[in-house]
Enzyme design. Structure first.
Site, short mmCIF file in Angstrom:
data_model
loop_
_atom_site.label_atom_id
_atom_site.label_comp_id
_atom_site.label_asym_id
_atom_site.label_seq_id
_atom_site.Cartn_x
_atom_site.Cartn_y
_atom_site.Cartn_z
N ASP A 1 40.30 46.15 35.05
CA ASP A 1 40.87 44.97 34.66
C ASP A 1 42.08 44.45 35.42
O ASP A 1 42.16 44.57 36.58
CB ASP A 1 40.98 44.88 33.21
CG ASP A 1 41.00 43.71 32.30
OD1 ASP A 1 40.02 42.90 32.64
OD2 ASP A 1 41.79 43.52 31.62
N ASP B 1 36.10 47.99 37.76
CA ASP B 1 37.24 47.60 38.01
C ASP B 1 38.12 48.17 36.74
O ASP B 1 37.73 48.52 35.82
CB ASP B 1 37.58 46.23 38.05
CG ASP B 1 36.99 45.21 37.00
OD1 ASP B 1 37.79 45.45 36.03
OD2 ASP B 1 36.11 44.73 36.89
#
Length: 281
Positions: A208, A206
């Site tokens: 974040d 991802d």
């Protein structure tokens, strides 16, 4: 011998021919589980699941000292970890593999960070905490397989278990960090105290939460949507690497305690002398 530390989702090694399961206690408590010794493609290896069987341990609950000590006592001189990480850099994309070579400790003091203290004083250099030889070994293999791979990155270790705030994410980016995770500290530093070459393969899941688009913000659901495919990439790279010669750990890592221990041998108890002798092997 190479030890492999399995992170999220990597609770065992497919294709590992198990020779022995080692149940061990250490002067620093119990590790996350049994150490599995076996043959993995061309090499003898040790394997330990960082979070225990069934992923039962949160990052701050892992007994990192016991894990590292148990692996060293079983004969490990190198440790290759696998970890889920968030990206703090736009070009390090979810689904990529990334190996940090520097660390920024943003934990909160809940973890035992060193083998030393309580009558044994030492100060070990961690200016370059990662084994370049291990990174090169994985880097070469990833490029042969045409897998998107990044190196020369800085990993920020946060306490968890909560996912971070956007302010924290921006702070870590401004501090020069490229990856964020919850498990590599103090693991990386304890490995150096144990004179073990260390590196970790980060599975980027991802961005974040620093991007303005909230659909890009990390969540457990989004992590696992991508994680399986990324883990398969990492496993393929590991399998291919294990069919090549293992790297040689750097001599400066294998002698990291030389001159670092300040306490004289005559001041050590028998128990202290024994565990220190294990770290020095």
């Amino acid at each position: 011998m190479l030890a492999i530390m399995g992170g999220t989702g990597l609770h065992d090694l497919p294709d590992l021919t198990v020779v022995e399961r080692i149940q061990v206690d250490t002067p620093f408590g119990s590790p996350s589980g049994d150490i599995v010794q076996g043959r993995f493609h061309e090499h003898n290896v040790l394997f330990l699941a960082r979070h225990g069987a069934g992923h039962r341990l949160l990052p701050h609950e892992v007994n990192y000292r016991a894990n590292i000590f148990a692996l060293k006592a079983a004969g490990a001189t190198m440790l290759l970890g696998f970890s889920a990480v968030g990206s703090l850099a736009l070009d390090v994309k979810p689904g990529d593999l990334a190996m940090p070579e520097q660390y920024f400790d943003f934990t909160r003091g809940k973890r035992e960070y060193t083998f030393f203290g309580n009558g044994v004083a030492a100060h070990v250099s961690t200016a370059k905490p990662v084994s370049a030889a291990l990174v090169d070994w994985i880097d070469d293999t990833a490029h042969e397989l045409n897998v998107s791979f990044h190196r020369n990155l800085t990993y920020a270790c946060v306490e968890g278990p909560r996912l971070g705030t956007q302010a924290e994410s921006h702070f870590l980016r401004q501090a020069g960090c490229h990856l964020v995770g919850m498990t590599n500290v103090p693991e990386v530093f304890l490995a150096r105290e144990a004179q073990m070459a260390y590196a970790t393969v980060g599975l980027v899941t991802d961005y974040d939460c620093w991007l303005d688009d909230p659909t890009q913000h990390v969540s457990v659901e989004h992590v696992f949507q991508l994680y399986g495919a990324t883990l398969a990439k990492a496993q393929n790279v590991l399998k291919a690497a294990m069919q090549r010669p293992l790297p040689e750990p750097e001599s400066e890592i294998r002698s990291a305690l030389k001159g670092a221990v300040l306490t004289r041998d005559t001041e050590l108890t028998e128990v202290q002398w024994q565990w220190l002798d294990t770290l020095k092997r």
